[in-house]
Design a protein around this motif. Structure first.
Motif, PDB file in Angstrom:
ATOM      1  N   LEU A 265       1.032  -1.229   0.113  1.00  0.00           N
ATOM      2  CA  LEU A 265      -0.183   0.039   0.041  1.00  0.00           C
ATOM      3  C   LEU A 265       0.869   1.230  -0.048  1.00  0.00           C
ATOM      4  O   LEU A 265       0.602   2.092  -0.665  1.00  0.00           O
ATOM      5  N   LEU A 266       1.906   1.241   0.877  1.00  0.00           N
ATOM      6  CA  LEU A 266       2.744   2.435   0.903  1.00  0.00           C
ATOM      7  C   LEU A 266       3.536   2.501  -0.468  1.00  0.00           C
ATOM      8  O   LEU A 266       3.587   3.737  -0.805  1.00  0.00           O
ATOM      9  N   ARG A 267       3.816   1.538  -1.110  1.00  0.00           N
ATOM     10  CA  ARG A 267       4.485   1.842  -2.545  1.00  0.00           C
ATOM     11  C   ARG A 267       3.584   2.438  -3.661  1.00  0.00           C
ATOM     12  O   ARG A 267       3.878   3.164  -4.335  1.00  0.00           O
ATOM     13  N   LEU A 268       2.166   2.035  -3.323  1.00  0.00           N
ATOM     14  CA  LEU A 268       1.345   2.517  -4.247  1.00  0.00           C
ATOM     15  C   LEU A 268       1.146   3.894  -3.909  1.00  0.00           C
ATOM     16  O   LEU A 268       0.908   4.948  -4.928  1.00  0.00           O
ATOM     17  N   MET A 269       0.966   4.315  -2.677  1.00  0.00           N
ATOM     18  CA  MET A 269       0.668   5.609  -2.326  1.00  0.00           C
ATOM     19  C   MET A 269       1.763   6.774  -2.628  1.00  0.00           C
ATOM     20  O   MET A 269       1.467   7.721  -3.030  1.00  0.00           O
ATOM     21  N   LEU A 270       2.807   6.221  -2.375  1.00  0.00           N
ATOM     22  CA  LEU A 270       4.129   7.217  -2.420  1.00  0.00           C
ATOM     23  C   LEU A 270       5.171   6.589  -3.410  1.00  0.00           C
ATOM     24  O   LEU A 270       6.052   5.757  -2.779  1.00  0.00           O
ATOM     25  N   PRO A 271       5.097   6.331  -4.744  1.00  0.00           N
ATOM     26  CA  PRO A 271       5.447   5.452  -5.901  1.00  0.00           C
ATOM     27  C   PRO A 271       6.984   5.713  -5.471  1.00  0.00           C
ATOM     28  O   PRO A 271       7.963   4.638  -5.805  1.00  0.00           O
ATOM     29  N   LYS A 272       7.690   6.669  -5.349  1.00  0.00           N
ATOM     30  CA  LYS A 272       9.096   7.154  -5.447  1.00  0.00           C
ATOM     31  C   LYS A 272       9.755   7.051  -3.849  1.00  0.00           C
ATOM     32  O   LYS A 272      11.055   7.447  -3.574  1.00  0.00           O
ATOM     33  N   VAL A 273       8.914   6.678  -2.788  1.00  0.00           N
ATOM     34  CA  VAL A 273       9.578   6.675  -1.459  1.00  0.00           C
ATOM     35  C   VAL A 273      10.602   5.444  -1.376  1.00  0.00           C
ATOM     36  O   VAL A 273      10.423   4.568  -2.106  1.00  0.00           O
ATOM     37  N   LEU A 274      11.387   5.542  -0.319  1.00  0.00           N
ATOM     38  CA  LEU A 274      12.398   4.654   0.005  1.00  0.00           C
ATOM     39  C   LEU A 274      11.595   3.879   1.029  1.00  0.00           C
ATOM     40  O   LEU A 274      11.145   4.356   2.093  1.00  0.00           O
ATOM     41  N   LEU A 275      11.797   2.384   0.789  1.00  0.00           N
ATOM     42  CA  LEU A 275      10.962   1.605   1.743  1.00  0.00           C
ATOM     43  C   LEU A 275      11.914   0.338   1.872  1.00  0.00           C
ATOM     44  O   LEU A 275      12.156  -0.425   1.247  1.00  0.00           O
ATOM     45  N   PRO A 276      12.282   0.402   3.237  1.00  0.00           N
ATOM     46  CA  PRO A 276      13.315  -0.747   3.816  1.00  0.00           C
ATOM     47  C   PRO A 276      12.489  -1.954   4.150  1.00  0.00           C
ATOM     48  O   PRO A 276      11.342  -1.833   4.512  1.00  0.00           O
ATOM     49  N   ALA A 277      13.120  -3.214   3.783  1.00  0.00           N
ATOM     50  CA  ALA A 277      12.526  -4.408   4.362  1.00  0.00           C
ATOM     51  C   ALA A 277      13.397  -4.661   5.328  1.00  0.00           C
ATOM     52  O   ALA A 277      14.637  -4.873   5.605  1.00  0.00           O
ATOM     53  N   THR A 278      12.718  -4.553   6.678  1.00  0.00           N
ATOM     54  CA  THR A 278      13.377  -4.152   7.983  1.00  0.00           C
ATOM     55  C   THR A 278      13.864  -5.492   8.555  1.00  0.00           C
ATOM     56  O   THR A 278      13.399  -6.724   8.023  1.00  0.00           O
ATOM     57  N   THR A 279      14.930  -5.343   9.387  1.00  0.00           N
ATOM     58  CA  THR A 279      15.174  -6.357  10.238  1.00  0.00           C
ATOM     59  C   THR A 279      14.117  -7.207  10.972  1.00  0.00           C
ATOM     60  O   THR A 279      14.104  -8.444  11.131  1.00  0.00           O
ATOM     61  N   ALA A 280      13.379  -6.554  11.619  1.00  0.00           N
ATOM     62  CA  ALA A 280      12.040  -7.176  12.049  1.00  0.00           C
ATOM     63  C   ALA A 280      11.219  -7.993  11.414  1.00  0.00           C
ATOM     64  O   ALA A 280      10.831  -9.084  11.636  1.00  0.00           O
ATOM     65  N   LEU A 281      11.243  -7.632  10.104  1.00  0.00           N
ATOM     66  CA  LEU A 281      10.440  -8.522   9.163  1.00  0.00           C
ATOM     67  C   LEU A 281      11.299  -9.587   8.750  1.00  0.00           C
ATOM     68  O   LEU A 281      10.923 -10.811   8.488  1.00  0.00           O
ATOM     69  N   GLY A 282      12.669  -9.707   8.814  1.00  0.00           N
ATOM     70  CA  GLY A 282      13.480 -10.648   8.721  1.00  0.00           C
ATOM     71  C   GLY A 282      13.507 -11.624   9.847  1.00  0.00           C
ATOM     72  O   GLY A 282      13.823 -12.827   9.906  1.00  0.00           O
ATOM     73  N   THR A 283      13.188 -11.159  11.131  1.00  0.00           N
ATOM     74  CA  THR A 283      13.102 -11.808  12.135  1.00  0.00           C
ATOM     75  C   THR A 283      11.726 -12.591  12.273  1.00  0.00           C
ATOM     76  O   THR A 283      11.936 -13.586  13.015  1.00  0.00           O
ATOM     77  N   ILE A 284      10.842 -12.018  11.945  1.00  0.00           N
ATOM     78  CA  ILE A 284       9.503 -13.227  11.878  1.00  0.00           C
ATOM     79  C   ILE A 284       9.133 -14.144  10.937  1.00  0.00           C
ATOM     80  O   ILE A 284       8.795 -14.868  10.963  1.00  0.00           O
ATOM     81  N   ALA A 285      10.251 -13.943   9.916  1.00  0.00           N
ATOM     82  CA  ALA A 285      10.100 -15.081   8.885  1.00  0.00           C
ATOM     83  C   ALA A 285      11.427 -15.141   8.294  1.00  0.00           C
ATOM     84  O   ALA A 285      12.288 -14.053   8.037  1.00  0.00           O
ATOM     85  N   PRO A 286      11.997 -16.314   7.999  1.00  0.00           N
ATOM     86  CA  PRO A 286      13.364 -16.297   7.301  1.00  0.00           C
ATOM     87  C   PRO A 286      13.505 -15.746   6.068  1.00  0.00           C
ATOM     88  O   PRO A 286      14.623 -15.299   5.999  1.00  0.00           O
ATOM     89  N   ASN A 287      12.662 -15.783   5.185  1.00  0.00           N
ATOM     90  CA  ASN A 287      12.558 -15.063   4.004  1.00  0.00           C
ATOM     91  C   ASN A 287      11.662 -13.717   3.940  1.00  0.00           C
ATOM     92  O   ASN A 287      11.463 -13.255   3.129  1.00  0.00           O
ATOM     93  N   GLY A 288      11.737 -13.109   5.185  1.00  0.00           N
ATOM     94  CA  GLY A 288      10.733 -11.882   5.227  1.00  0.00           C
ATOM     95  C   GLY A 288      11.451 -10.788   4.558  1.00  0.00           C
ATOM     96  O   GLY A 288      10.688 -10.054   4.021  1.00  0.00           O
ATOM     97  N   ARG A 289      12.584 -10.591   4.685  1.00  0.00           N
ATOM     98  CA  ARG A 289      13.181  -9.358   3.888  1.00  0.00           C
ATOM     99  C   ARG A 289      12.885  -9.602   2.251  1.00  0.00           C
ATOM    100  O   ARG A 289      12.703  -8.881   1.547  1.00  0.00           O
ATOM    101  N   GLU A 290      13.258 -10.742   1.722  1.00  0.00           N
ATOM    102  CA  GLU A 290      12.799 -11.090   0.266  1.00  0.00           C
ATOM    103  C   GLU A 290      11.423 -10.712   0.122  1.00  0.00           C
ATOM    104  O   GLU A 290      11.194 -10.129  -0.922  1.00  0.00           O
ATOM    105  N   LEU A 291      10.518 -11.356   0.994  1.00  0.00           N
ATOM    106  CA  LEU A 291       9.198 -11.036   0.533  1.00  0.00           C
ATOM    107  C   LEU A 291       8.992  -9.686   0.611  1.00  0.00           C
ATOM    108  O   LEU A 291       8.026  -9.207  -0.145  1.00  0.00           O
ATOM    109  N   GLY A 292       9.563  -8.919   1.653  1.00  0.00           N
ATOM    110  CA  GLY A 292       9.180  -7.310   1.681  1.00  0.00           C
ATOM    111  C   GLY A 292       9.817  -6.834   0.509  1.00  0.00           C
ATOM    112  O   GLY A 292       8.714  -5.844  -0.248  1.00  0.00           O
TER     113      GLY A 292
END
Ligand code: 5AD
Ligand code: FES
Length: 354
Positions: A265-292
């Protein structure tokens, strides 16, 4: 679910892409009624949007967690003042510069100095550190993430050479904010800091936790509206993850699934924004950052802190990479990103969202 609702929500995503925003009711409905199929549709549009502006490049930020002393007592955070089990540390100016040096050699062109709100680092000390980093690494961007300060302090850091500032608003809703923080902290004060940072000229990052205690779809809708109004250069979001030594020890953590949906949703709202796949995302799932990344994110922020202190910067339980050297994470991420068809680049990676 009745068919008309599904069709409606696909149309809402199209509307978001067209108008770059929705009403509060529409945001709420889209978030509350999301389905795996709807999410796939969203992610395909989000990936297309990020490709248009950033191709398949992934920007890296070297995170230096330089102090875990904090004067605040946020209920969710493992380094909160009242956590007497936290093992506290501070990095010296030399330690910090040495992290930057290692990072530079590994291709980092952005350093993020993050820490608790620690009075030990006076404005004078911060200004010295900022000036030294900018002098030694003039082709690098410097990001600060050290919490709420006076406008005057923010201005002094900026004049010393800091380029960017990360300060998550955590939740836009004042009542919800008061359930996550002690009464000394307010949503209004947090937002005021963000507006000050923008006014001074920083590239600003804000963000929120997904699935924090008491959070509703309507709160997330309000987060989207606030972010739309602030129009920041970066938005950092990640799942809330329980820390066992906090008042939220018995709460549920946020989910991978909702976090990915919010990234899309954030990518569609602000197309040019920088959007990290965070460490927390990598922590709740082994491939969380890739999915991010596959949901619209385009930044990763590996850790450059010395391994000796890594485990002590414990905002939440089971944080990944606490045993890894900077070079290990850099290589690991390179492989992970290549594995999904993306490429880490050696660039400052300034935001195109101006
Ligand atoms: N789970 C997930 N994220 C957290 N943060 C702090 N504590 C937690 C937690 N328990 C996030 C906050 C803060 C950022 C540095 O880390 O959003 O702004
Ligand atoms: Fe740190 Fe994979 S990113 S080990």
């Amino acid at each position: 679910m009745p068919k008309y609702t599904i069709t409606d929500n696909y149309a809402l995503i199209d509307k978001l892409k067209e108008n770059r925003t929705l009403t509060k009711d529409e945001w709420t409905r889209l978030i509350a009624e999301r389905t795996p199929e709807l999410a796939e549709y969203l992610f395909s549009l989000a990936r297309e949007e990020r490709r248009l502006h950033y191709g398949h490049d992934i920007y890296i930020r070297g995170l230096i967690e330089f102090t875990n002393y904090c004067r605040n007592d946020c209920l969710y955070c493992g380094i909160r003042r009242s956590n007497s089990h936290a093992v506290r540390y501070r990095l010296s100016e030399e330690d910090i510069l040495s992290c930057c040096h290692t990072g530079y050699g590994l291709g980092f062109r952005t350093f993020v100095l993050q820490g608790g709100e620690d009075a030990f680092y006076t404005d004078e000390k911060m200004v010295r550190i900022i000036e030294k980093i900018k002098k030694h690494f003039p082709d690098c961007a410097l990001t600060l993430s050290i919490g709420e300060k006076t406008c005057d302090s923010y201005r002094r850091y900026f004049e010393a050479g800091a380029d960017r500032y990360l300060l998550r608003h955590e939740t836009s809703n004042a009542e919800h904010y008061s359930k996550l923080h002690p009464s000394s902290l307010t949503a209004a004060a947090r937002k005021e800091c963000l507006w000050n940072l923008k006014r001074i000229g920083y590239q600003v990052g804000t963000g929120f936790m997904v699935g924090s205690p008491y959070q509703t779809a309507r709160h997330l809708a309000e987060d989207m509206l606030f972010i739309r109004e602030l129009n920041p250069q970066m938005v950092g979001i990640g799942p809330f993850i329980v820390h066992h030594d906090t008042p939220f020890a018995d709460q549920a953590s946020g989910t991978l699934e909702l976090t990915l949906f919010m990234l899309g949703l954030l990518r569609l709202m602000l197309p040019k924004v920088l959007l990290p796949a965070t460490t927390a995302l990598g922590t709740i799932a082994p491939n969380g950052r890739e999915l991010g990344i596959l949901s619209g994110a385009n930044v990763v922020m590996p850790n450059l802190s010395p391994t000796s202190v890594r485990k002590d910067y414990s905002l939440y339980d089971n944080k990944i990479c606490t045993g890894a050297e900077a070079a290990e994470c850099r290589n690991c991420l390179e492989k992970r990103m290549e594995g999904i068809g993306y490429k880490i680049v050696t660039e400052r990676g300034d935001s195109l969202n101006l």
